[in-house]
Design an enzyme around this catalytic site. Structure first.
Site, short mmCIF file in Angstrom:
data_model
loop_
_atom_site.label_atom_id
_atom_site.label_comp_id
_atom_site.label_asym_id
_atom_site.label_seq_id
_atom_site.Cartn_x
_atom_site.Cartn_y
_atom_site.Cartn_z
N GLY A 33 0.80 -1.33 -0.14
CA GLY A 33 -0.14 -0.06 0.09
C GLY A 33 0.92 1.21 -0.04
N GLY A 34 1.91 1.11 -0.68
CA GLY A 34 2.74 2.45 -0.71
C GLY A 34 2.27 3.31 -1.97
N GLU A 57 -1.96 -4.73 2.56
CA GLU A 57 -0.81 -3.87 3.09
C GLU A 57 -0.73 -4.47 4.55
OE1 GLU A 57 1.55 -1.43 2.63
OE2 GLU A 57 1.93 -1.70 4.75
N ALA A 117 4.44 -4.60 -5.27
CA ALA A 117 5.03 -3.17 -5.27
C ALA A 117 5.28 -2.94 -3.76
CB ALA A 117 4.22 -2.29 -5.75
N ILE A 118 6.38 -3.80 -3.19
CA ILE A 118 6.65 -3.74 -1.87
C ILE A 118 7.84 -2.95 -1.52
CG2 ILE A 118 5.64 -5.80 -1.15
CD1 ILE A 118 8.36 -7.27 -1.70
N GLY A 119 8.48 -2.12 -2.50
CA GLY A 119 9.77 -1.42 -2.40
C GLY A 119 10.88 -1.62 -3.33
N ARG A 120 11.95 -0.75 -3.36
CA ARG A 120 12.90 -0.81 -4.19
C ARG A 120 14.33 -0.92 -3.59
NH1 ARG A 120 11.12 0.17 -9.14
NH2 ARG A 120 13.39 0.88 -9.78
N HIS A 154 -8.19 33.92 -6.81
CA HIS A 154 -9.70 33.39 -6.59
C HIS A 154 -10.33 33.18 -8.02
CE1 HIS A 154 -13.51 32.79 -4.47
NE2 HIS A 154 -13.84 33.36 -5.47
P1 FAD Z 1 17.09 5.58 -12.16
O1 FAD Z 1 16.19 6.51 -12.69
O2 FAD Z 1 16.87 4.47 -11.56
O3 FAD Z 1 18.13 5.17 -13.41
C1 FAD Z 1 19.26 4.54 -13.21
C2 FAD Z 1 20.04 4.23 -14.60
O4 FAD Z 1 21.20 3.66 -14.29
C3 FAD Z 1 18.90 3.26 -15.11
O5 FAD Z 1 18.73 3.47 -16.66
C4 FAD Z 1 20.00 1.74 -15.06
O6 FAD Z 1 19.60 1.01 -16.23
C5 FAD Z 1 21.38 2.40 -15.25
N1 FAD Z 1 22.27 1.49 -14.67
C6 FAD Z 1 22.30 0.55 -13.70
N2 FAD Z 1 23.43 0.00 -13.38
C7 FAD Z 1 24.01 0.34 -14.45
C8 FAD Z 1 25.72 0.05 -14.99
N3 FAD Z 1 25.99 -0.64 -14.22
N4 FAD Z 1 26.15 0.92 -16.03
C9 FAD Z 1 25.22 1.78 -16.39
N5 FAD Z 1 23.99 2.20 -16.34
C10 FAD Z 1 23.63 1.47 -15.25
N6 FAD Z 1 9.78 9.42 -8.46
C11 FAD Z 1 9.27 10.88 -8.57
O7 FAD Z 1 9.98 11.55 -7.93
N7 FAD Z 1 8.09 10.76 -9.00
C12 FAD Z 1 7.06 9.90 -9.45
O8 FAD Z 1 5.94 10.22 -9.73
C13 FAD Z 1 7.58 8.72 -9.66
N8 FAD Z 1 6.91 7.61 -9.83
C14 FAD Z 1 7.52 6.29 -9.98
C15 FAD Z 1 6.83 5.48 -10.54
C16 FAD Z 1 7.17 4.07 -10.39
C17 FAD Z 1 6.39 3.02 -11.03
C18 FAD Z 1 8.62 3.79 -10.18
C19 FAD Z 1 8.93 2.53 -10.12
C20 FAD Z 1 9.45 4.88 -9.60
C21 FAD Z 1 9.08 5.95 -9.48
N9 FAD Z 1 9.57 7.19 -9.00
C22 FAD Z 1 8.97 8.46 -8.97
C23 FAD Z 1 10.90 6.94 -8.58
C24 FAD Z 1 11.88 7.49 -9.56
O9 FAD Z 1 11.72 6.53 -10.71
C25 FAD Z 1 13.41 7.31 -9.15
O10 FAD Z 1 13.49 8.02 -7.63
C26 FAD Z 1 14.47 7.96 -9.85
O11 FAD Z 1 14.29 7.13 -11.19
C27 FAD Z 1 15.88 7.69 -9.42
O12 FAD Z 1 16.56 8.35 -10.36
P2 FAD Z 1 18.07 7.89 -10.53
O13 FAD Z 1 18.78 8.68 -11.44
O14 FAD Z 1 18.75 7.57 -9.13
O15 FAD Z 1 18.15 6.35 -11.10
#
Ligand code: FAD
Length: 472
Positions: free
Chosen positions: A183-184, A205, A271-274, A446
């Protein structure tokens, strides 16, 4: 194998990595950006923020059309062309990621499509997506490899009926019944999409409330509405096991609120976290350290325990949000450029794009109580908002968390339609050290929902125009 030399190598081209790479290039650095995808974008653009918001827009249109009958406008049942909907979403992703590809070229960022691992603290070996290897020698590096969906043994099974958020966003079909585990915000957003498209959605949840950690007076408003859109919401309930059934997945629940402990669902979305992508990066060949949860250890400049390597975004710690990643990217680049900077925001906004949306920034009431921070709450219920009434959406609340002595705005919480846009005013107030009077004396247009922010500041002084507050 070819050899490249670069001043700054950025590993991962999500909103952290590409923002850092572009900012560094704008400041005259030679930059190499590495990612397995054909263009920058990362999880956010390819399988996160952007595709989910495209589908949530569809959900909004569908829900608004259905509810228009409240004010005398009735549409016939919508026809959903799932293939067209999917290609529209893919078009949105393509438009934005290819745009980033162009911006990258215009800035002369050397974009390499591949997967990188550290050979030592000044060299990366890249497995090119098109085959072959390349070495990039760098002066500085930024690790921005993001995160991936978490799994649990009792929530794993080799079945196309079991989805994570990435598979959920592929929208291969619209299942008749869908169980969302978690429920996140990701679970609730995707549940909202599937429910609007016609699935009977159940959310399970483990904890006693949706969106754990968010103030209960705000989640209560969302929960009330979600209960009318979802089939059921099972709180304090666990999925103990799952097994294949002929036409679905059989789920065994455990918990106080669940009447039927065995239920079958056509599909299950977990969808239990990342968790952070910090393994397989060759960090053992450097002095970069990770903590117990796998996050890369960094200081206020986003510098790791290896002085010329920095880390930002999801891989470097909570909150896992795109805008936090981008901001960290710019801090890291400034630190590399020798500027005196630190990542120390007072307010990182968080938005849950459900219907209604929930958004907050700065400290929450829950946090103030937990951390013994003196506070006073000023609230404005949207039942008293003219604009909310014209939208037929009085289900909302705006609240300010204030220092009772200095009257400074410490945090803002908003639940209601458009809360994600409205929270920007809260961010500015918290970051600028605004006091309640600053908001109260700023004339708000307004009729808008933004007036609810002004009126909650008035409520702090006991005289909001549209609510009666008897003198104590
Ligand atoms: P990421 O966007 O994860 O990008 C990392 C990149 O590194 C990826 O392309 C990956 O393939 C690449 N990579 C990994 N390992 C290697 C390697 N060894 N060599 C080269 N490249 C590599 N956040 C919000 O702020 N607003 C939202 O509305 C929102 N909605 C979301 C909805 C969903 C369904 C999900 C799953 C996430 C959502 N998020 C949201 C979270 C957001 O997507 C992440 O916080 C954000 O993308 C993190 O950015 P980042 O640059 O750290 O990494």
């Amino acid at each position: 194998m070819s050899d490249n030399k670069t001043q700054l190598a950025v590993v991962g081209a999500g909103p952290g990595g590409y923002a850092a790479a572009f900012y560094a290039a704008d400041h005259g650095m030679s930059v190499t950006l590495i990612d397995p995808e054909p263009n920058p974008g990362g999880v956010c653009l390819y399988r996160g923020c952007i595709p989910s918001k495209a589908f949530l827009h569809t959900a909004k249109v569908l829900n608004e059309a259905k509810e228009a009958k409240n004010f005398g406008v009735e549409f016939s049942e919508p026809k959903i062309d799932i293939n067209k909907l999917r290609s529209w979403k893919e078009g949105v992703v393509q438009k934005l990621t290819s745009g980033l590809g162009i911006l990258s070229k215009q800035r002369k960022v050397n974009f390499i499509q591949g997967r990188a691992a550290f050979q030592d603290s000044h060299a990366l070996k890249i497995q090119m997506t098109k085959g072959g290897e390349e070495i990039v020698n760098f002066e500085y590096a930024i690790i921005a490899t993001g995160s991936r969906p978490m799994t649990l043994p009792n929530l794993s099974m080799d079945s196309p009926r079991l989805m994570n958020s990435t598979q959920g966003l592929e929208l291969n079909d619209i299942p008749k019944t869908l169980l969302v585990v978690g429920g996140g915000y990701i679970g609730l957003e995707l549940g909202t999409v599937y429910a609007a498209l016609g699935s009977q959605v159940t959310v399970v949840e483990m904890t006693p409330s949706l969106l754990t950690g968010v103030d209960r007076d705000m989640t209560a408003i969302l929960e009330r509405r979600l209960r009318s859109h979802f089939d059921s919401i099972l709180l304090e309930t666990k999925v103990v096991s799952m097994s294949q059934a002929a036409n679905g997945i059989n789920v065994h629940f455990e918990g106080a609120q669940v009447k039927n402990k065995e239920q079958e669902f056509e599909k299950v979305l977990v969808a239990i976290g990342r968790k952070p992508n910090s393994s397989g990066l060759g960090l053992e060949n450097t002095k970069v350290q990770i903590d117990q949860k796998g996050f890369i250890k960094i200081n206020a400049q986003r510098q790791t325990t290896e002085p010329n390597i920095y880390s930002i975004g999801d891989v470097a710690g909570e909150p896992m949000l795109a805008h936090k990643a981008s901001h960290e990217g710019r801090v890291a680049v400034d630190a590399i450029a020798g500027k005196k900077v630190a990542f120390e925001p007072n307010a990182i906004p968080a938005v849950v794009f459900t219907n209604p949306e929930i958004a907050w920034c700065g400290i929450t009431e829950t946090q103030a109580v937990r951390e013994n921070i003196p506070f006073k709450i000023a609230k404005f219920p949207w039942g008293a908002s003219g604009r909310a009434t014209t939208l037929d959406r009085n289900d909302g609340l705006t609240k300010l968390i204030l220092n009772p002595e200095t009257e400074r705005v410490l945090g803002v919480g908003i639940v209601g339609v458009g809360a994600g846009e409205l929270i920007a005013e809260g961010v500015l107030a918290v970051e600028m050290g605004a006091v309640a009077a600053d908001i109260k004396f700023s004339i708000h247009p307004h009729p808008t929902l933004s007036e609810t922010v002004m009126e909650s500041a008035e409520a702090f002084y006991g005289h909001s125009t549209h609510i009666y507050q008897p003198k104590r």
